[in-house]
Design a protein around this motif. Structure first.
Motif, PDB file in Angstrom:
ATOM      1  N   SER A  26       0.834  -1.254  -0.005  1.00 62.53           N
ATOM      2  CA  SER A  26      -0.134  -0.034  -0.058  1.00 62.53           C
ATOM      3  C   SER A  26       0.919   1.158  -0.143  1.00 62.53           C
ATOM      4  CB  SER A  26      -0.923   0.147   1.255  1.00 62.53           C
ATOM      5  OG  SER A  26      -1.798  -1.139   1.192  1.00 62.53           O
ATOM      6  N   PRO A  27       0.331   2.479  -0.608  1.00 71.93           N
ATOM      7  CA  PRO A  27       1.224   3.607  -0.772  1.00 71.93           C
ATOM      8  C   PRO A  27       1.584   4.116   0.680  1.00 71.93           C
ATOM      9  CG  PRO A  27      -0.916   3.866  -1.606  1.00 71.93           C
ATOM     10  CD  PRO A  27      -0.692   2.413  -1.243  1.00 71.93           C
ATOM     11  N   GLN A  68      -3.671   8.077   8.060  1.00 72.03           N
ATOM     12  CA  GLN A  68      -4.965   7.478   8.312  1.00 72.03           C
ATOM     13  C   GLN A  68      -5.879   8.856   8.737  1.00 72.03           C
ATOM     14  OE1 GLN A  68      -5.661   4.215   7.765  1.00 72.03           O
ATOM     15  NE2 GLN A  68      -3.604   4.682   6.910  1.00 72.03           N
ATOM     16  N   GLY A  83     -21.425   5.202   0.822  1.00 74.16           N
ATOM     17  CA  GLY A  83     -20.069   4.203   0.557  1.00 74.16           C
ATOM     18  C   GLY A  83     -19.413   4.743  -0.532  1.00 74.16           C
ATOM     19  N   LEU A  86     -17.925   8.337   0.024  1.00 67.80           N
ATOM     20  CA  LEU A  86     -16.700   8.277   0.675  1.00 67.80           C
ATOM     21  C   LEU A  86     -15.512   7.600  -0.030  1.00 67.80           C
ATOM     22  CD1 LEU A  86     -18.323   7.325   4.139  1.00 67.80           C
ATOM     23  CD2 LEU A  86     -17.082   9.291   3.688  1.00 67.80           C
ATOM     24  N   LEU A  87     -15.791   6.804  -0.769  1.00 71.53           N
ATOM     25  CA  LEU A  87     -14.697   6.186  -1.771  1.00 71.53           C
ATOM     26  C   LEU A  87     -14.466   7.249  -2.893  1.00 71.53           C
ATOM     27  CD1 LEU A  87     -15.900   2.331  -2.279  1.00 71.53           C
ATOM     28  CD2 LEU A  87     -13.860   3.262  -0.776  1.00 71.53           C
ATOM     29  N   ASN A  88     -15.317   8.007  -3.357  1.00 69.85           N
ATOM     30  CA  ASN A  88     -15.066   9.063  -4.277  1.00 69.85           C
ATOM     31  C   ASN A  88     -14.052  10.046  -3.547  1.00 69.85           C
ATOM     32  OD1 ASN A  88     -16.227   7.810  -6.430  1.00 69.85           O
ATOM     33  ND2 ASN A  88     -18.192   8.833  -6.094  1.00 69.85           N
ATOM     34  N   GLU A  90     -12.131   9.857  -0.927  1.00 72.89           N
ATOM     35  CA  GLU A  90     -10.715   9.407  -0.716  1.00 72.89           C
ATOM     36  C   GLU A  90     -10.051   9.314  -2.002  1.00 72.89           C
ATOM     37  OE1 GLU A  90      -9.881   5.939   2.110  1.00 72.89           O
ATOM     38  OE2 GLU A  90      -9.266   4.988   0.013  1.00 72.89           O
ATOM     39  N   ASP A  91     -10.527   9.000  -3.170  1.00 77.85           N
ATOM     40  CA  ASP A  91      -9.937   9.063  -4.368  1.00 77.85           C
ATOM     41  C   ASP A  91      -9.448  10.400  -4.805  1.00 77.85           C
ATOM     42  OD1 ASP A  91      -9.979   6.556  -4.850  1.00 77.85           O
ATOM     43  OD2 ASP A  91     -11.814   6.597  -6.413  1.00 77.85           O
ATOM     44  N   LYS A  94      -6.712  11.442  -2.233  1.00 76.18           N
ATOM     45  CA  LYS A  94      -5.444  10.761  -2.855  1.00 76.18           C
ATOM     46  C   LYS A  94      -4.733  11.678  -3.958  1.00 76.18           C
ATOM     47  CE  LYS A  94      -6.074   5.895  -1.426  1.00 76.18           C
ATOM     48  NZ  LYS A  94      -4.864   5.670  -0.730  1.00 76.18           N
ATOM     49  N   ASN A 102      -5.772   7.400   3.726  1.00 72.88           N
ATOM     50  CA  ASN A 102      -7.151   6.714   3.849  1.00 72.88           C
ATOM     51  C   ASN A 102      -8.150   7.090   4.664  1.00 72.88           C
ATOM     52  OD1 ASN A 102      -4.868   4.396   3.294  1.00 72.88           O
ATOM     53  ND2 ASN A 102      -6.960   3.576   2.701  1.00 72.88           N
ATOM     54  N   ILE A 103      -9.441   7.245   4.379  1.00 70.82           N
ATOM     55  CA  ILE A 103     -10.398   8.156   5.401  1.00 70.82           C
ATOM     56  C   ILE A 103     -11.144   6.942   5.902  1.00 70.82           C
ATOM     57  CG2 ILE A 103     -10.343  10.396   4.134  1.00 70.82           C
ATOM     58  CD1 ILE A 103     -13.112   9.356   2.710  1.00 70.82           C
ATOM     59  N   TRP A 104     -11.477   7.122   7.175  1.00 73.86           N
ATOM     60  CA  TRP A 104     -12.662   6.378   8.042  1.00 73.86           C
ATOM     61  C   TRP A 104     -13.281   7.372   8.907  1.00 73.86           C
ATOM     62  CZ3 TRP A 104     -11.057   1.723   6.743  1.00 73.86           C
ATOM     63  CH2 TRP A 104      -9.936   1.427   6.218  1.00 73.86           C
ATOM     64  N   HIS A 105     -14.648   6.775   8.934  1.00 75.62           N
ATOM     65  CA  HIS A 105     -15.654   7.678   9.509  1.00 75.62           C
ATOM     66  C   HIS A 105     -15.432   7.487  11.080  1.00 75.62           C
ATOM     67  CE1 HIS A 105     -19.583   8.869  11.078  1.00 75.62           C
ATOM     68  NE2 HIS A 105     -19.604   9.707   9.992  1.00 75.62           N
ATOM     69  N   GLU A 106     -15.695   8.456  11.921  1.00 75.82           N
ATOM     70  CA  GLU A 106     -15.563   8.337  13.464  1.00 75.82           C
ATOM     71  C   GLU A 106     -16.200   6.854  13.642  1.00 75.82           C
ATOM     72  OE1 GLU A 106     -15.524  11.240  16.939  1.00 75.82           O
ATOM     73  OE2 GLU A 106     -17.618  11.168  16.165  1.00 75.82           O
TER      74      GLU A 106
END
Lengths: 124, 379
Positions: A26-27, A68, A83, A86-88, A90-91, A94, A102-106
């Protein structure tokens, strides 16, 4: 691999699961990100998120050196859309800030009152 | 596979996978096709009357809990049949026996030819309920945290004085064992201990209890934890228990096999794989209705991997959506690192390890010949 490299892009868009990355690391985050203060990272992220989706209210809770990022969505988004949104996002982060993000919700704690008697706190 | 145990009912594989018996699905996956999961692990509710100290459900709270009604689960099963799901295990993040849909779910699954298994504490599983489902089940696995009533009540409920929960569970397990024998049912009955290092004193009493109950097996497994070590599992402490675990296995009888999930226990919490391929074959669904690739991702923290909720959208539409395949592809991409971005030892661990080794070419999955093991449709 069953598929040639030339077919990979089409594969990703139209078919099942891309199996090309089993050995890929992973980068990591770059020096620019690592050397920033936490507050600077948060500010950079919040500005970028506002540009990406001005209509969705999002707080950046934390932005660690290793990429993170913890966020909190304050607006309502339907489960069917959340979902992909959030993936969009994160892209976007990046590509505009650092590829190692990498994004994560609380996290949410257990809503079971009985299990909560155990006193377990879900860590983030 | 060599990681199997012979029981009176047939070959039982608990410490490995069964992909060798599903090569059509493996080959299609490798050829880039969109495959339906062989197995779905799910719950009909997030509620539970127990409060097990090892329970991973404490870390699995999503944004929304939706009430799952009988109509929802009947449609869900129809959709499972449509996409080729062969087995459904009612385990996941809640106590499914509490749901009003529990009996209809199992009976409808059986009518569709879908195999059903269930992990339960057995507290609300008296004869009036169990006798309606036992003839349709492939397996039932009772969570039995300890071999002594006081420790059982301490680990699974409010304190050591509440041994009534132990008594209730034992009564219902004994009934199931007797009912199976009386009606010559094919259902496999087992008990399971989720081993935290501090439960070391209960390893031998648990094994002896399994033999005394006359269940088909008693399995001892690791305890999963999330990547933040919320439960505080110290995997380095498992090694000190190997000798006791060997002694427990030696208590096996011709009727009851004592099984230790050595592969997961020795794994020490860090997988060999970076990419997480297992969920395409073994999907998990929350008792909140949430469809996410794995139970590891049910918490709101992993919202980016939340695909949909089958109570407000048909599962078949979720499965056929780009969202579903995008989430699966994310887990197979460098953006995701299974070694650092999820909890330890997921239900898809064996499958994921095997698929990763297969893709890397280090250990190709070979098609199986001969007699199928028990519960072949539960990967």
């Amino acid at each position: 691999m069953v598929l040639s490299n030339a077919n990979k892009m089409e594969f990703q868009m139209n078919k099942g699961i891309n199996l090309s990355y089993s050995n890929t690391d992973s980068p990591s985050t770059g020096l620019s990100w690592v050397n920033m203060t936490r507050d600077k990272r948060v500010s950079l992220l919040e500005n970028s998120i506002k540009l990406f989706s001005p209509e969705i209210d999002i707080n950046v809770i934390d932005a660690q050196e290793n990429g993170q990022v913890s966020i909190l969505i304050k607006s309502s988004i339907e489960i069917n859309d959340r979902g992909a949104f959030l993936l969009n996002l994160e892209d976007h982060l990046k590509s505009t800030i650092d590829i190692g993000i990498n994004i994560w919700h609380e996290a949410l704690g257990d809503k079971s009152s009985l299990r909560n008697l155990r006193g377990i706190e879900v860590l983030s | 596979m060599s990681d199997s145990v012979m029981t009176n009912d047939g070959e039982l594989i608990l410490d490995s996978h069964k992909l060798s018996h599903h090569m059509d699905r493996v080959n299609a996956w490798e050829n880039g096709e969109r495959i339906g999961p062989v197995t779905v692990d799910m719950s009909l509710t997030r509620a539970c009357g127990a409060m097990c100290s090892f329970c991973y459900a404490m870390m699995q709270e999503p944004q929304e809990r939706r009430g799952i009604k009988t109509d929802h689960i009947l449609h869900l099963l129809d959709d499972f049949a449509e996409v080729g799901v062969k087995g459904v295990s009612l385990v996941s993040d809640g106590e499914s026996t509490l749901s009003k849909s529990y009996v209809p779910f199992i009976q409808h699954a059986a009518s569709l030819g879908i195999n059903i298994g269930n992990a339960t504490n057995g507290w609300e599983w008296g004869p009036e309920k169990s006798e309606q489902v036992l003839p349709h089940m492939s397996w039932i696995r009772f969570t039995v945290a300890a071999g002594t009533p006081e420790r059982y009540a301490e680990i699974m409920y409010k304190g050591p004085e509440h041994t009534e929960v132990f008594d209730k569970a034992m009564k219902n397990i004994r009934h199931a064992v007797a009912y199976k024998k009386k009606h010559n049912l094919s259902v496999t009955l087992g008990i399971q201990m989720v081993l935290m290092p501090e439960f070391e004193d209960e390893i031998i009493p648990f094994a002896k209890l399994g033999v005394e109950l006359g269940v088909d097996y008693a399995v001892i497994k690791h305890c999963s934890d999330d990547e933040y070590q919320t439960l505080g599992i110290d995997y380095s402490k498992y090694e000190a228990m190997y000798e006791l675990l060997d002694q427990a296995e030696a208590l096996s009888t011709s009727k009851t096999k004592i099984i230790v999930k050595w592969d997961k226990i020795k794994d020490k919490g860090k997988p060999s794989y970076k990419r997480f391929y297992g969920p395409a074959f073994l999907l998990q669904i929350s008792g909140s209705g949430l469809v996410a690739p794995s139970g590891m991702f049910f918490n709101a923290r992993y919202s980016k991997l939340h695909i949909g909720n089958f109570t407000n959208e048909r599962f078949i539409d979720i499965f056929n959506s780009e969202r579903y395949w995008r989430a699966m592809n994310y887990l197979a991409s460098p953006s995701f690192d299974a070694q650092t971005m999820m909890g330890t030892l997921p239900i898809q661990h064996y499958v994921s390890t095997a698929l990763d080794n297969h893709i890397k070419g280090t250990n190709k999955i070979q098609g199986a010949n001969g007699k199928k093991p028990l519960h072949v449709n539960f990967l």
